[in-house]
Scaffold this active site. Structure first.
Site, PDB file in Angstrom:
ATOM      1  N   ASP A   1     105.208 -63.114 -30.174  1.00 55.28           N
ATOM      2  CA  ASP A   1     105.374 -61.868 -29.442  1.00 55.28           C
ATOM      3  C   ASP A   1     106.351 -62.151 -28.296  1.00 55.28           C
ATOM      4  O   ASP A   1     106.606 -63.305 -27.950  1.00 55.28           O
ATOM      5  CB  ASP A   1     104.011 -61.423 -28.912  1.00 55.28           C
ATOM      6  CG  ASP A   1     104.092 -60.137 -28.112  1.00 55.28           C
ATOM      7  OD1 ASP A   1     104.882 -59.265 -28.478  1.00 55.28           O
ATOM      8  OD2 ASP A   1     103.359 -60.022 -27.120  1.00 55.28           O
ATOM      9  N   LYS A   2     106.912 -61.105 -27.714  1.00 60.18           N
ATOM     10  CA  LYS A   2     107.835 -61.308 -26.590  1.00 60.18           C
ATOM     11  C   LYS A   2     107.148 -61.054 -25.257  1.00 60.18           C
ATOM     12  O   LYS A   2     107.005 -61.950 -24.430  1.00 60.18           O
ATOM     13  CB  LYS A   2     109.063 -60.406 -26.713  1.00 60.18           C
ATOM     14  CG  LYS A   2     110.099 -60.642 -25.612  1.00 60.18           C
ATOM     15  CD  LYS A   2     111.200 -59.621 -25.632  1.00 60.18           C
ATOM     16  CE  LYS A   2     110.742 -58.304 -25.047  1.00 60.18           C
ATOM     17  NZ  LYS A   2     110.424 -58.362 -23.611  1.00 60.18           N
TER      18      LYS A   2
ATOM     19  N   ASP B   1      99.714 -62.668 -26.946  1.00 65.22           N
ATOM     20  CA  ASP B   1      98.780 -62.561 -25.821  1.00 65.22           C
ATOM     21  C   ASP B   1      98.030 -61.240 -25.786  1.00 65.22           C
ATOM     22  O   ASP B   1      97.123 -61.084 -24.974  1.00 65.22           O
ATOM     23  CB  ASP B   1      99.537 -62.729 -24.493  1.00 65.22           C
ATOM     24  CG  ASP B   1     100.378 -61.505 -24.161  1.00 65.22           C
ATOM     25  OD1 ASP B   1     101.000 -60.948 -25.092  1.00 65.22           O
ATOM     26  OD2 ASP B   1     100.422 -61.107 -22.991  1.00 65.22           O
TER      27      ASP B   1
ATOM     28  N   ASN C   1      97.437 -56.236 -29.638  1.00 67.56           N
ATOM     29  CA  ASN C   1      98.291 -55.864 -30.769  1.00 67.56           C
ATOM     30  C   ASN C   1      98.832 -57.089 -31.502  1.00 67.56           C
ATOM     31  O   ASN C   1      99.557 -56.943 -32.485  1.00 67.56           O
ATOM     32  CB  ASN C   1      99.451 -54.975 -30.304  1.00 67.56           C
ATOM     33  CG  ASN C   1     100.337 -55.663 -29.276  1.00 67.56           C
ATOM     34  OD1 ASN C   1      99.904 -56.600 -28.613  1.00 67.56           O
ATOM     35  ND2 ASN C   1     101.558 -55.206 -29.145  1.00 67.56           N
TER      36      ASN C   1
ATOM     37  N   LYS D   1     103.822 -56.618 -37.873  1.00 68.80           N
ATOM     38  CA  LYS D   1     103.749 -58.033 -37.477  1.00 68.80           C
ATOM     39  C   LYS D   1     102.931 -58.826 -38.496  1.00 68.80           C
ATOM     40  O   LYS D   1     103.339 -59.905 -38.944  1.00 68.80           O
ATOM     41  CB  LYS D   1     103.104 -58.166 -36.095  1.00 68.80           C
ATOM     42  CG  LYS D   1     103.950 -57.666 -34.934  1.00 68.80           C
ATOM     43  CD  LYS D   1     103.246 -57.922 -33.608  1.00 68.80           C
ATOM     44  CE  LYS D   1     104.071 -57.479 -32.419  1.00 68.80           C
ATOM     45  NZ  LYS D   1     103.437 -57.783 -31.126  1.00 68.80           N
TER      46      LYS D   1
ATOM     47  N   PHE E   1     101.818 -39.937 -24.074  1.00 66.40           N
ATOM     48  CA  PHE E   1     102.609 -40.898 -24.844  1.00 66.40           C
ATOM     49  C   PHE E   1     101.859 -41.310 -26.112  1.00 66.40           C
ATOM     50  O   PHE E   1     100.646 -41.453 -26.122  1.00 66.40           O
ATOM     51  CB  PHE E   1     102.877 -42.143 -23.996  1.00 66.40           C
ATOM     52  CG  PHE E   1     103.315 -43.324 -24.815  1.00 66.40           C
ATOM     53  CD1 PHE E   1     104.635 -43.450 -25.212  1.00 66.40           C
ATOM     54  CD2 PHE E   1     102.406 -44.295 -25.208  1.00 66.40           C
ATOM     55  CE1 PHE E   1     105.038 -44.518 -25.972  1.00 66.40           C
ATOM     56  CE2 PHE E   1     102.808 -45.366 -25.970  1.00 66.40           C
ATOM     57  CZ  PHE E   1     104.130 -45.478 -26.355  1.00 66.40           C
TER      58      PHE E   1
ATOM     59  N   ARG F   1     114.246 -53.891 -18.848  1.00 65.31           N
ATOM     60  CA  ARG F   1     113.599 -52.864 -19.666  1.00 65.31           C
ATOM     61  C   ARG F   1     113.892 -51.498 -19.035  1.00 65.31           C
ATOM     62  O   ARG F   1     113.553 -51.272 -17.874  1.00 65.31           O
ATOM     63  CB  ARG F   1     112.088 -53.112 -19.710  1.00 65.31           C
ATOM     64  CG  ARG F   1     111.715 -54.426 -20.363  1.00 65.31           C
ATOM     65  CD  ARG F   1     110.381 -54.950 -19.846  1.00 65.31           C
ATOM     66  NE  ARG F   1     109.253 -54.119 -20.234  1.00 65.31           N
ATOM     67  CZ  ARG F   1     108.513 -54.308 -21.318  1.00 65.31           C
ATOM     68  NH1 ARG F   1     108.817 -55.293 -22.144  1.00 65.31           N
ATOM     69  NH2 ARG F   1     107.482 -53.542 -21.596  1.00 65.31           N
TER      70      ARG F   1
ATOM     71  N   ASP G   1     109.383 -54.064 -28.359  1.00 70.20           N
ATOM     72  CA  ASP G   1     110.512 -53.625 -27.534  1.00 70.20           C
ATOM     73  C   ASP G   1     111.647 -53.117 -28.412  1.00 70.20           C
ATOM     74  O   ASP G   1     111.762 -53.466 -29.581  1.00 70.20           O
ATOM     75  CB  ASP G   1     111.021 -54.780 -26.673  1.00 70.20           C
ATOM     76  CG  ASP G   1     110.129 -55.009 -25.471  1.00 70.20           C
ATOM     77  OD1 ASP G   1     109.239 -54.184 -25.263  1.00 70.20           O
ATOM     78  OD2 ASP G   1     110.331 -56.011 -24.773  1.00 70.20           O
TER      79      ASP G   1
ATOM     80  N   GLU H   1     104.156 -49.132 -16.088  1.00 72.11           N
ATOM     81  CA  GLU H   1     103.811 -47.919 -15.357  1.00 72.11           C
ATOM     82  C   GLU H   1     103.373 -48.243 -13.932  1.00 72.11           C
ATOM     83  O   GLU H   1     103.707 -47.538 -12.980  1.00 72.11           O
ATOM     84  CB  GLU H   1     102.701 -47.172 -16.105  1.00 72.11           C
ATOM     85  CG  GLU H   1     102.600 -45.714 -15.707  1.00 72.11           C
ATOM     86  CD  GLU H   1     101.860 -44.910 -16.757  1.00 72.11           C
ATOM     87  OE1 GLU H   1     100.713 -45.274 -17.061  1.00 72.11           O
ATOM     88  OE2 GLU H   1     102.411 -43.917 -17.250  1.00 72.11           O
TER      89      GLU H   1
END
Length: 1205
Positions: free
Chosen positions: A394-395, A816, A819, A796, A540, A597, A679, A499
């Site tokens: 993951d990033k 981490d 997801n 993934k 969202f 980002r 991302d 956020e």
């Protein structure tokens, strides 16, 4: 009923729905619902022995030795005493049973601790303290602050306004941020009135027990009214009540029916590649054993027919020679059983356990800031860490820190965040010595927030409309919860770090979010408190990739504020924004070049009449049962159009310490790294460059971003043909036959140069289809680095599974967040305890706090574990095959009578005492080079990826070496004792003397061979090797005394043999000669190959010995890179909190009395700008030229060929 812990009743019928009546135990008991007592233990005192033995004998090795034991009690077959099998079998069973018993005792203790917790239960109008185990479905219980939730409850009432409560769900999903739940108004009105609660007789009809944590459906019927129930009304067992004085709940599911327990299913059992190879080898060994026994049985038949009659006077003879051969077959099955050593599996578990403790004890993998040590959460996968070929990462939170900081922004075409030299007009690099913006004018500012561009705060103080609109949107358009325990001390609970960073930025620049209610959002704008009416939240989700709020300001003006991904927002802007959009796009490109980002902000003024009509349609859709989501989405699309662009934000998610160095080392170890992230493409790509995954010196980086299956296939094919023009279309699959199965394996293809691949989620969805997955895999595996962006958690998992399925390689996945749980179902799963909770850690095989620790986990612990296990297996098979093959040769000299060549006591103790500890010492302490040199030369990792240390070929070499050694061990002592006499003139060639000499030669040879295999002698190794030799001689002299013979003549028949035999010089010469001849081929082979074709290990060890220097310290590489690549904002995969906000399930208390949080220096007549806002205009300025980056150590490594290699 239950008997001895076993359920002997008919299995309970499956529930279709659950009916519950509050405060009516008699009614609820009629359905025989489970009580709240849980049982995770497997045994009780009565069932432990039978159940544990039943489980152990399901293992083929244990069952095999039990079968041998049965054969040994048959006098016509067995030539060995039963204890030669019973002792090792009982020892193995006892060790395993003790381990299982300890584990189960701990489970019993945990169950008792949980079941005996106390909770207040409402019984007959009174609160009575009861144990958890006595709580039943339909009971009403009272929870207090910081208490664990007892069972799955329907929330009835709480101490907080609007019947809200706050819970922490770390035990369920690992997330530490607080969640909000709200009771129905009809039940919330009861409050803590015990009489009203005791009189409550509502009936609940809901779904049956299941493991869906995110969904609940049911209805409550009370006072002839029916109310809908969803997941927001339910508290799940395992949660903790926070920031709430008390609450009452109705028990819906208890004990094993709770969602927590329903999710406690068995995890996927993982086996190492060595385990899978061992299954094949054990079958081969069984076949070899059967073949040897058949040969010896045929030999017995031939011998009985030709020479057996001559021995009638000495031995009773079986007239039926075929039956004699049949009995001989089973006799040799018993004698040669050591070819399948029973202690092998126990020894492997001990080795794995020891190497797991090394990981737990490694101080260099301890993260002091979070007090987090590395942890091996499983003890069965250590050696796979030394064979990793693919790492899936993951990033966010794994490569990066997931601690977001507001770095830059663009407002109405003007960029803020850079520090510009007033005289040269050049951008200055921000350093720690630079003075940040002074926010002392704002008493509510967060002191930890740092910003260096003074022009932005000047714009706020000068009340520029666009700047105020920008920060007003950030203060209003979110789902953050604010808690103000004392005046000015604001704590934000944000759904995501992004956020939280945006709301904190608005707070520091004078637009302070203070509190919210279901109908209002209260903020302070430059010291003036204003309350906005919250009319709707368009929340969202992962499809919308944006969120909006509709508010009415105190003056009555209706506005929609929206933030989201740039591609999504741009499609919904008014045509008049085209010029601003162009400039903003330039700024977004600039921000992206720094790996930031990004997020685009827009607004729209609404007409009152239109909104009223839209609101009515929205209400109708939200209460509809059919196509609710689709209808709402259409309404959202309708109102979120023709918006006006305000600007964009840029958030920095810094790389973790040591990420670049770690990736560099793993690349030198030929480990391919695939980044799977949610991302957007530009963000992931730029992070890839900044952490050295993608490099400028790569031949090419392919971008796959097509919109149709045909285009995706063509782009993948074009990339493959560019990397390898001569590649063939069909000849890339090879069959890999394993136990009758023939799965396809995609073989590695040689590529000239280094390439990278970046593919977005839309294209990946096509690439993962069954008719294209092999095309994608083939192309991706030819690349050094693969980055999959905008991927879902399911994708993934699909990518990982694709590589596992078609590549003959060991995979590791590291993440981490929750997801990442599906992704880390790779061969090895590594969890990082980061900002996104502990769910990945709870599902992982290994865990630590920082990505940089992965280099030590793989290149040090993994490599050592694999090397030690391979050495152990090679040596173990060698010593046992050699021991067994001597029996085979002896059969040709004893008339195939199944007589043993060794003493029975020696057979029993060979694997348990004489050779057990030396090989364990080697397997726990051996190392070819130390940790420092392992990191200095990552190429040492390559042999593990190629399975060079232990494979079918290595196994056959062991078998051949054993075959040769057994010939030497039998025929050299045989020749040495043939027709010889002792010093006193007596015959020295009796059976017992020959057996003792052979035993001594075998034991000494095994110790010499182990000494040759050892690379790293420690005190423990010396003690184990010399101690085992000493123990052999001590026990030999002890067992061959007349005292033991008199106690049990049949078992200790070798009386006086040791004393009479081992005092002869020729015996010791025979031992020395035998040992030399056995190891001579090994020494010669290793010497010749070290001169002709030395291995990487030998090269490094030779260089280390020549240097005679201590191990080097690991290097730290700091990389910096700027480019013009785009970046993007990454939303989390979780659904937003909008429904909670608008339904009245947010904040706890009203805002504290209004007070001026700002010193209005910005409005004073004497205020003068001190920054460069008047002269600074970044629009159209020249982009920073591409800077020259100093070569990294990886580049130097590739550019300059090391003389060593």
């Amino acid at each position: 009923m239950s008997f001895f812990g076993l359920d002997c009743t008919r299995k309970k019928e499956r529930e279709e729905e659950r009916k519950i009546r509050a405060n009516d135990r008699e009614y609820n008991l009629s359905f025989k619902y489970a009580t709240n007592s849980i049982k995770t233990s497997k045994y009780n005192p009565f069932t432990f022995l039978p159940l544990n033995l039943f489980e152990q004998f399901q293992r083929i090795a244990n069952a095999y030795f039990l079968f041998l034991l049965i054969l040994q009690v048959i006098p016509a077959i067995s030539s060995l005493s039963w204890f030669t099998t019973v002792v090792p079998l009982v020892l193995v069973l006892s060790v395993t049973a003790a381990k299982d018993a300890i584990d189960d005792i701990n489970r019993h203790r945990s169950d008792r601790k949980v079941n005996n917790r106390k909770v207040n239960v409402l019984i007959s109008g009174k609160l009575i303290s009861e144990k958890w185990m006595n709580v039943q479905v339909g009971d009403i219980i009272k929870l207090e602050n910081n208490q664990f939730v007892t069972a799955d409850l329907l929330l009835l009432s709480s101490s907080e306004p609007l019947n809200l409560i706050y819970i922490e769900t770390a035990e369920l999903d690992g997330e530490t941020n607080l969640k909000v739940k709200q009771a129905l108004t009809v039940t919330g009105d009861m409050g803590d009135n015990l009489e009203a609660l005791a009189a409550f007789n509502g009936e609940v009809c809901c779904e049956p027990p299941n493991n869906r944590l995110d969904r609940f459906t049911g209805t409550l019927t009370f006072d002839s009214q029916k109310y809908s129930l969803d997941n927001e009304r339910v508290l799940l067992r395992g949660c903790t009540l926070r920031n709430t004085d008390w609450c009452f709940g109705l028990v819906l599911f208890a004990g094993p029916d709770t969602k927590l327990m329903q999710n406690c299913g068995k995890s996927t059992f993982k086996r190492t590649s060595i385990d899978r190879l061992m299954n094949v080898l054990v079958l081969f060994i069984f076949g070899l054993l059967a073949l040897m026994c058949i040969i010896l049985a045929v030999g017995n038949w031939i011998w009985e027919n030709h020479a057996g009659s001559k021995f009638k006077a000495f031995l009773p003879r079986e007239e039926n020679t075929v039956f004699s051969a049949f009995l001989t077959f089973w006799s040799y099955i018993i004698i040669l059983n050591t070819v399948v050593p029973i202690s092998l599996y126990v020894s492997m578990e001990v080795i794995r356990l020891g190497n797991s403790y090394y990981i737990n004890w490694d101080r260099t993998m301890y993260h002091a800031q979070t007090d987090t040590p590395a942890e091996a959460r499983t003890t069965t996968l250590n050696e796979d860490l030394g064979q990793i070929k693919y790492v899936f990462s993951d990033k966010t939170g794994t490569l990066t820190q997931n601690i977001m900081t507001f770095n830059k922004c663009s407002i109405n075409g003007k960029s803020y965040g850079d520090v510009i030299d007033h005289y040269s007009g050049q951008r200055l690099e921000i350093t720690e010595e630079m003075t940040p913006v002074d926010f002392s004018f704002n008493r509510l500012a967060d002191p930890k927030f740092l910003f260096y561009d003074h022009s932005l705060v000047e714009g706020v103080k000068l009340e520029l409309p666009d700047v105020h609109a920008f920060f007003r949107l950030l203060a209003l358009c979110h789902t953050v919860m604010a808690e103000e325990k004392r005046e000015g001390d604001l704590v934000y609970q944000a759904q995501s770090p992004d956020e939280g960073a945006l709301v904190t930025a608005a707070r520091n620049f004078g637009f302070v979010f203070r509190s919210r209610s279901p109908e209002t959002v209260t903020i302070e704008e430059m010291g003036v408190q204003r309350s906005y009416e919250l009319l709707a939240i368009l929340d969202f989700n992962n499809v919308r990739k944006r969120m909006s709020v509709i508010v009415r300001n105190p003056e009555g003006k209706l506005s929609l504020y929206c933030k989201g991904a740039d591609t999504i927002i741009y499609e919904r802007l008014h045509p008049s924004c085209s010029e601003v959009m162009k400039v903003t796009t330039e700024h977004l490109n600039e921000f992206a070049g720094e790996g930031l980002r990004t997020l685009v902000l827009a607004y729209k003024d609404l007409d009152e009449e239109y909104f009223s009509e839209w609101k009515q349609r929205h209400h109708e859709s939200s209460v509809g049962l059919e196509d609710r989501e689709e209808n709402l989405e259409k309404l959202y699309e309708e109102i979120e159009k023709d918006m006006m662009l305000i600007g964009a934000t840029a958030i920095e998610d810094k790389l973790q310490d040591g990420v670049s160095q770690t990736i560099e080392l793993l690349a030198r170890a030929e480990i391919k790294i695939w980044v799977l992230t949610g991302d957007k493409q530009e963000t992931a790509e730029n992070i890839g460059y900044s952490c050295n995954l993608l490099r400028e010196e790569m031949n090419d980086v392919f971008i796959v971003a097509a919109n149709s299956p045909e285009e995706v296939r063509q782009e993948l094919r074009d990339a493959r043909l560019k990397m390898c023009p001569d590649t063939e279309q069909d000849k890339f699959l090879i069959p890999e036959i394993i136990l009758g199965n023939t799965p396809k394996v995609v073989e590695d293809e040689n590529v000239n140069g280094e390439y990278g691949l970046v593919i977005n989620g839309h294209s990946l969805a096509f690439a993962l289809e069954s008719n294209m997955e092999l095309e994608f895999l083939r192309t991706a595996c030819m690349c050094k680095t693969v980055i999959c962006c905008r991927v879902t958690p399911l994708q993934k998992a699909q990518v990982v599974e694709l590589v596992k399925k078609y590549k003959k390689a060991v995979t590791l996945a590291i993440g981490d967040g929750a997801n990442d749980v599906n992704m880390i179902k790779a061969h090895i799963g590594v969890g990082i305890s980061g900002q996104e909770g502990m769910q990945a850690v709870l599902s992982s095989d290994f865990s630590f706090a920082q990505f940089r620790f992965l280099q030590r986990l793989l290149l040090v612990h993994g490599r050592w574990s694999y090397l030690r296990m391979c050495k152990f297996l090679r040596y173990f098979f060698y010593k046992n095959f050699t021991f067994t093959f001597v029996h085979f040769w002896y059969a040709f000299f004893c008339g195939f009578s199944a007589q043993t060549v060794y003493d029975e006591g020696y057979i029993t103790l060979y694997n348990l005492v004489y050779t057990a500890l030396p090989v364990l010492g080697m397997s726990l302490f051996d190392q070819d080079v130390n940790a420092g040199w392992s990191l200095e030369y990552p190429q040492l990792y390559l042999p593990g990826q190629l399975s060079q240390y232990f494979s079918k070929r290595a196994f056959m070499m062991c078998a051949l070496h054993s075959w040769y050694s057994s010939l030497v061990l039998f025929f050299v002592p045989y020749a040495a004792t043939y027709d010889t006499a002792r010093d006193d003139g007596k015959d020295g060639a009796d059976y017992q003397s020959f057996a003792l000499i052979t035993q001594t030669c075998l034991t000494v040879t095994m110790c010499v061979q182990l000494g040759l295999d050892l690379s790293y002698w420690t005190v423990v190794n010396h003690i184990f090797v010399w101690g085992s030799l000493g123990m052999f001689f001590i026990l030999t002299f002890a067992m061959y005394t007349d005292g033991l013979f008199q106690l049990r003549p049949s078992s200790f028949a070798f009386i006086g043999t040791a004393k009479n035999c081992l005092n002869q010089p020729n015996v010791w010469l025979t031992v020395v000669l035998t040992a030399i001849l056995c190891v001579l081929p090994v020494v010669a082979y290793r010497f010749i190959y070290s001169q002709i074709s030395p291995t990487i290990n030998e090269k490094v060890r030779h260089k280390v010995c020549q240097m005679k220097e201590p191990a080097p310290r690991p290097r730290r590489t700091r990389l910096s890179r700027r480019s013009t690549r785009r970046s993007g904002y990454a939303f989390s995969h979780a659904h937003g909190y909008g429904d909670l906000v608008t339904s009245g399930r947010f904040l706890r208390r009203n805002a504290l009395t209004s007070s001026t949080g700002l010193i209005p220096t910005g409005r004073s007549p004497g205020f003068k700008p001190t920054g460069w806002s008047a002269c600074y205009s970044p629009v159209g300025r020249e982009q920073n030229p591409k800077q020259k980056v100093e070569p990294t150590s990886l580049q130097l490594f590739r550019a300059v060929k090391d003389s060593l290699f």
